[in-house]
Design a protein around this motif. Sequence first.
Motif, PDB file in Angstrom:
ATOM      1  N   GLU A  74      -0.982 170.656  24.189  1.00  0.00           N
ATOM      2  CA  GLU A  74       0.242 170.304  24.897  1.00  0.00           C
ATOM      3  C   GLU A  74       1.461 170.884  24.195  1.00  0.00           C
ATOM      4  OE1 GLU A  74       2.228 166.330  26.745  1.00  0.00           O
ATOM      5  OE2 GLU A  74       1.596 166.182  24.639  1.00  0.00           O
ATOM      6  N   ALA A  75       1.543 170.712  22.897  1.00  0.00           N
ATOM      7  CA  ALA A  75       2.698 171.185  22.144  1.00  0.00           C
ATOM      8  C   ALA A  75       2.818 172.708  22.218  1.00  0.00           C
ATOM      9  CB  ALA A  75       2.603 170.725  20.691  1.00  0.00           C
ATOM     10  N   ILE A  76       1.709 173.406  22.088  1.00  0.00           N
ATOM     11  CA  ILE A  76       1.771 174.870  22.134  1.00  0.00           C
ATOM     12  C   ILE A  76       2.193 175.354  23.517  1.00  0.00           C
ATOM     13  CG2 ILE A  76       0.413 177.005  21.985  1.00  0.00           C
ATOM     14  CD1 ILE A  76      -1.169 175.640  19.712  1.00  0.00           C
ATOM     15  N   TYR A  77       1.625 174.768  24.567  1.00  0.00           N
ATOM     16  CA  TYR A  77       2.038 175.175  25.914  1.00  0.00           C
ATOM     17  C   TYR A  77       3.513 174.871  26.157  1.00  0.00           C
ATOM     18  CZ  TYR A  77      -2.686 176.349  27.403  1.00  0.00           C
ATOM     19  OH  TYR A  77      -3.913 176.937  27.537  1.00  0.00           O
ATOM     20  N   LEU A  78       3.994 173.741  25.665  1.00  0.00           N
ATOM     21  CA  LEU A  78       5.412 173.417  25.820  1.00  0.00           C
ATOM     22  C   LEU A  78       6.291 174.408  25.052  1.00  0.00           C
ATOM     23  CD1 LEU A  78       5.177 169.541  25.572  1.00  0.00           C
ATOM     24  CD2 LEU A  78       6.112 170.810  27.515  1.00  0.00           C
ATOM     25  N   ILE A  79       5.890 174.757  23.852  1.00  0.00           N
ATOM     26  CA  ILE A  79       6.641 175.732  23.060  1.00  0.00           C
ATOM     27  C   ILE A  79       6.597 177.106  23.727  1.00  0.00           C
ATOM     28  CG2 ILE A  79       6.714 176.975  20.862  1.00  0.00           C
ATOM     29  CD1 ILE A  79       5.577 174.353  19.592  1.00  0.00           C
ATOM     30  N   MET A  80       5.430 177.497  24.224  1.00  0.00           N
ATOM     31  CA  MET A  80       5.311 178.782  24.908  1.00  0.00           C
ATOM     32  C   MET A  80       6.165 178.800  26.176  1.00  0.00           C
ATOM     33  SD  MET A  80       1.278 179.739  24.423  1.00  0.00           S
ATOM     34  CE  MET A  80       1.367 181.193  25.495  1.00  0.00           C
ATOM     35  N   PHE A  81       6.189 177.695  26.911  1.00  0.00           N
ATOM     36  CA  PHE A  81       7.022 177.626  28.106  1.00  0.00           C
ATOM     37  C   PHE A  81       8.492 177.765  27.724  1.00  0.00           C
ATOM     38  CE2 PHE A  81       9.380 175.084  31.321  1.00  0.00           C
ATOM     39  CZ  PHE A  81       9.226 175.972  32.373  1.00  0.00           C
ATOM     40  N   TYR A  82       8.889 177.122  26.655  1.00  0.00           N
ATOM     41  CA  TYR A  82      10.268 177.256  26.168  1.00  0.00           C
ATOM     42  C   TYR A  82      10.572 178.727  25.860  1.00  0.00           C
ATOM     43  CZ  TYR A  82      14.408 176.760  23.247  1.00  0.00           C
ATOM     44  OH  TYR A  82      15.670 176.887  22.720  1.00  0.00           O
ATOM     45  N   ALA A  83       9.673 179.394  25.139  1.00  0.00           N
ATOM     46  CA  ALA A  83       9.861 180.811  24.812  1.00  0.00           C
ATOM     47  C   ALA A  83       9.920 181.659  26.087  1.00  0.00           C
ATOM     48  CB  ALA A  83       8.742 181.294  23.897  1.00  0.00           C
ATOM     49  N   PHE A  84       9.093 181.312  27.073  1.00  0.00           N
ATOM     50  CA  PHE A  84       9.097 182.007  28.362  1.00  0.00           C
ATOM     51  C   PHE A  84      10.466 181.884  29.028  1.00  0.00           C
ATOM     52  CE2 PHE A  84       8.733 181.317  32.973  1.00  0.00           C
ATOM     53  CZ  PHE A  84       8.231 182.545  33.391  1.00  0.00           C
ATOM     54  N   THR A  85      11.050 180.682  29.033  1.00  0.00           N
ATOM     55  CA  THR A  85      12.343 180.476  29.690  1.00  0.00           C
ATOM     56  C   THR A  85      13.476 181.182  28.951  1.00  0.00           C
ATOM     57  OG1 THR A  85      12.846 178.406  28.528  1.00  0.00           O
ATOM     58  CG2 THR A  85      11.635 178.250  30.638  1.00  0.00           C
ATOM     59  N   LYS A  86      13.268 181.475  27.688  1.00  0.00           N
ATOM     60  CA  LYS A  86      14.278 182.176  26.883  1.00  0.00           C
ATOM     61  C   LYS A  86      14.008 183.683  26.833  1.00  0.00           C
ATOM     62  CE  LYS A  86      16.341 178.374  25.965  1.00  0.00           C
ATOM     63  NZ  LYS A  86      17.492 178.039  26.772  1.00  0.00           N
ATOM     64  N   CYS A  87      13.120 184.166  27.701  1.00  0.00           N
ATOM     65  CA  CYS A  87      12.776 185.591  27.822  1.00  0.00           C
ATOM     66  C   CYS A  87      12.191 186.176  26.538  1.00  0.00           C
ATOM     67  CB  CYS A  87      13.972 186.413  28.292  1.00  0.00           C
ATOM     68  SG  CYS A  87      14.497 185.951  29.945  1.00  0.00           S
ATOM     69  N   LYS A  88      11.447 185.373  25.807  1.00  0.00           N
ATOM     70  CA  LYS A  88      10.781 185.844  24.593  1.00  0.00           C
ATOM     71  C   LYS A  88       9.279 185.978  24.805  1.00  0.00           C
ATOM     72  CE  LYS A  88      14.564 185.938  22.274  1.00  0.00           C
ATOM     73  NZ  LYS A  88      15.168 187.222  21.964  1.00  0.00           N
ATOM     74  N   LEU A  89       8.809 185.609  25.986  1.00  0.00           N
ATOM     75  CA  LEU A  89       7.395 185.694  26.317  1.00  0.00           C
ATOM     76  C   LEU A  89       7.294 186.275  27.724  1.00  0.00           C
ATOM     77  CD1 LEU A  89       4.457 184.970  25.482  1.00  0.00           C
ATOM     78  CD2 LEU A  89       4.817 182.755  26.555  1.00  0.00           C
ATOM     79  N   LEU A  90       6.597 187.361  27.854  1.00  0.00           N
ATOM     80  CA  LEU A  90       6.413 188.149  29.074  1.00  0.00           C
ATOM     81  C   LEU A  90       7.638 189.038  29.332  1.00  0.00           C
ATOM     82  CD1 LEU A  90       4.679 185.618  31.496  1.00  0.00           C
ATOM     83  CD2 LEU A  90       3.608 187.308  30.008  1.00  0.00           C
ATOM     84  N   LYS A  91       7.387 190.128  30.036  1.00  0.00           N
ATOM     85  CA  LYS A  91       8.442 191.105  30.344  1.00  0.00           C
ATOM     86  C   LYS A  91       9.360 190.542  31.424  1.00  0.00           C
ATOM     87  CE  LYS A  91       5.349 194.023  31.484  1.00  0.00           C
ATOM     88  NZ  LYS A  91       4.616 195.111  32.075  1.00  0.00           N
ATOM     89  N   PRO A  92      10.678 190.773  31.257  1.00  0.00           N
ATOM     90  CA  PRO A  92      11.591 190.345  32.312  1.00  0.00           C
ATOM     91  C   PRO A  92      11.419 191.227  33.551  1.00  0.00           C
ATOM     92  CG  PRO A  92      12.784 191.480  30.578  1.00  0.00           C
ATOM     93  CD  PRO A  92      11.356 191.369  30.123  1.00  0.00           C
ATOM     94  N   VAL A  93      11.809 190.707  34.675  1.00  0.00           N
ATOM     95  CA  VAL A  93      11.773 191.477  35.920  1.00  0.00           C
ATOM     96  C   VAL A  93      12.914 192.480  35.872  1.00  0.00           C
ATOM     97  CG1 VAL A  93      11.931 191.348  38.422  1.00  0.00           C
ATOM     98  CG2 VAL A  93      10.788 189.516  37.159  1.00  0.00           C
ATOM     99  N   PRO A  94      12.634 193.754  36.153  1.00  0.00           N
ATOM    100  CA  PRO A  94      13.723 194.746  36.154  1.00  0.00           C
ATOM    101  C   PRO A  94      14.804 194.354  37.162  1.00  0.00           C
ATOM    102  CG  PRO A  94      11.587 195.824  36.328  1.00  0.00           C
ATOM    103  CD  PRO A  94      11.338 194.354  36.460  1.00  0.00           C
ATOM    104  N   THR A  95      16.036 194.580  36.793  1.00  0.00           N
ATOM    105  CA  THR A  95      17.163 194.154  37.641  1.00  0.00           C
ATOM    106  C   THR A  95      17.399 195.105  38.804  1.00  0.00           C
ATOM    107  OG1 THR A  95      18.721 195.314  36.207  1.00  0.00           O
ATOM    108  CG2 THR A  95      18.326 192.965  35.757  1.00  0.00           C
ATOM    109  N   GLY A  96      16.862 196.292  38.766  1.00  0.00           N
ATOM    110  CA  GLY A  96      17.049 197.234  39.860  1.00  0.00           C
ATOM    111  C   GLY A  96      18.287 198.099  39.704  1.00  0.00           C
ATOM    112  N   GLU A  97      19.038 197.834  38.637  1.00  0.00           N
ATOM    113  CA  GLU A  97      20.224 198.659  38.391  1.00  0.00           C
ATOM    114  C   GLU A  97      19.777 199.997  37.838  1.00  0.00           C
ATOM    115  OE1 GLU A  97      22.862 196.551  35.815  1.00  0.00           O
ATOM    116  OE2 GLU A  97      22.916 194.805  37.112  1.00  0.00           O
ATOM    117  N   GLY A  98      20.430 201.030  38.157  1.00  0.00           N
ATOM    118  CA  GLY A  98      19.991 202.289  37.606  1.00  0.00           C
ATOM    119  C   GLY A  98      20.840 203.373  37.967  1.00  0.00           C
TER     120      GLY A  98
END
Length: 185
Positions: free
Chosen positions: A161-185
């Motif tokens: 539970e603690a690890i999943y909660l910590i990983m979810f926190y990292a996910f919400t702070k964009c530290k886990l998984l690639k962000p979606v490209p914004t499409g700007e270019g």
Amino acid sequence: MALSSSARSGDNGTSIVGKNNTLTTFNFGSRTPRILKRSAIFDVCKTIAELNIEYDDEYSIQTNSDWMEKFVHNEVDLYIEVFDNYSDGYDEVSKVLHSYLKKAIMVKKIRTVYLEVEKVRKQESLDGDYVIEQVFRRLKEEVCYSALISESDLLDEEVDEAIYLIMFYAFTKCKLLKPVPTGEG
């Protein structure tokens, strides 16, 4: 007649004398990795395990289109449901992490583990579920080693539970998984 014998030396090495008086020396002292007494992730896991978390549907992944888009972009399927299962405790974990002095090094550690796993994922064309699973396993292994050394009585379910909660926190702070490209270019 003994074919071999061994003796310890003062530098943590072992010398082995075998047939024909052949001498082989192994120096274990400089190569043996030392396990540190604890990690920041362990400290936070222990704190989270001691909380009485009141779950709240406010942070449901299913209702956040940005998070769902990020999961789709990273080819995550299984772990959407797993994170959603634990996401309700986000407020409580966020409070713990905001008061924890070593939060930044813990999040950096998670990010580093993620980047190492992401490199393998790219090379072997694996999905995002593989990435999350591997990050979880590595973090759990670290917490279990720390618990063993400190003789902690954390339950397996508390650690998960603690690890999943910590990983979810990292996910919400964009530290886990690639962000979606914004499409700007």
